[in-house]
Design an enzyme around this catalytic site. Sequence first.
Site, PDB file in Angstrom:
ATOM      1  N   GLU A 170      43.512  67.385  54.066  1.00 41.75           N
ATOM      2  CA  GLU A 170      44.227  67.301  52.889  1.00 41.75           C
ATOM      3  C   GLU A 170      45.828  67.615  53.170  1.00 41.75           C
ATOM      4  O   GLU A 170      46.084  68.026  54.109  1.00 41.75           O
ATOM      5  CB  GLU A 170      43.758  68.242  51.757  1.00 41.75           C
ATOM      6  CG  GLU A 170      43.530  69.817  52.539  1.00 41.75           C
ATOM      7  CD  GLU A 170      44.612  70.431  53.198  1.00 41.75           C
ATOM      8  OE1 GLU A 170      45.870  70.317  52.558  1.00 41.75           O
ATOM      9  OE2 GLU A 170      44.614  71.079  54.318  1.00 41.75           O
ATOM     10  N   GLU A 312      45.558  68.986  56.988  1.00 41.37           N
ATOM     11  CA  GLU A 312      45.435  67.672  57.379  1.00 41.37           C
ATOM     12  C   GLU A 312      44.070  67.211  57.756  1.00 41.37           C
ATOM     13  O   GLU A 312      43.821  66.066  58.230  1.00 41.37           O
ATOM     14  CB  GLU A 312      46.516  67.246  58.500  1.00 41.37           C
ATOM     15  CG  GLU A 312      48.084  67.558  58.156  1.00 41.37           C
ATOM     16  CD  GLU A 312      48.997  67.261  59.198  1.00 41.37           C
ATOM     17  OE1 GLU A 312      48.492  66.444  60.203  1.00 41.37           O
ATOM     18  OE2 GLU A 312      50.196  67.409  58.963  1.00 41.37           O
TER      19      GLU A 312
END
Length: 346
Positions: A170, A312
């Site tokens: 994310e 991420e």
Amino acid sequence: MTLPTIPPLLDAPADLPAALARAIDNKTKPLGSLGRLETLARQVGMIQQTTKPALREPAILVFAGDHGVVAEGVSAYPQDVTWQMVENFLAGGAAINVFAAQNGYALRVVDAGVAHDFGPRPGLEDRKVAMGTRNFAHEAAMTPDQCLQALRHGMDLVDALPGNVVGFGEMGIGNTTAAAALMHKLTGIPVAQCVGAGTGLTADGIRRKQQVIEAAVALHAGAAAPLEVLATFGGCEIAMMTGAMLRAAERRMVLLIDGFIVTSALLVAARLQPAILGYCVFAHCSGEHGHRQMLDALDARPLLDLGLRLGEGTGSALALPLLQAAVNFLNRMATFESAQVSEQSA
């Protein structure tokens, strides 16, 4: 909308657990000597319902979204960093690009709700639910319909994946605030133990973040059911991850779970469908304050503890070689019989 129904991991042929145990124990090694890799091999075999599991076309989905609560001063970075980092992902310049390429992941970047108009872009999945969420310090972050739309988009994204392994990542300035609020509401752990530095807050900034969450929790005291909590405090990217996780487990895929924010999405999914946890491999314990307790609340054992707190999906990408090693030893390692090696005496 009907949510996926996830069968318990033990809902498999009755003889499979024993067959997997025999397959693992008959390899040319002392019993249990490959430790967690043996546990992983057994788990993947149970997920795929075979003693010959295979990992096909692993993919990582990075969901990006903005959060209205950033207006309360809960982040060390401005909101524009979200869309700027999405541009970095698309240009191949982020840590997740490096680690995904290194470990053979197909990387898909998803605009779940970024407050920026990217226009049609190669490599970007446009699933935008809103131009960021509302400020949950004053009103619910999402409407119920927006939350359901995000869940549905997540399920659709997984339906389009060709493989059987999916990692989650994310990006979203302010999303550690949303994740901490979700953690508190769904576990009952005090807010002070859920809140951390995120992208680098000072001690004063952390206190401010805690106060914002505590006030919001009081404002929305009636939110209790998992989807209501998700809509009230979550983000478009968190809700989309929740939907993607539910669908992936329904499809008997292996789910690689990243850090604090990704685990908060799983926390919602697990409150909806507890059996999902059997399909999850917890990549690492984040350096973000609160992640260890969130993992404990899920009775989860992370593979790695590297002090990562980037997000991420970087932890998910780094854990893939361990998952591959577990499957490879089960499929390729010689047995005592095939190698003509004497077994341990009684």
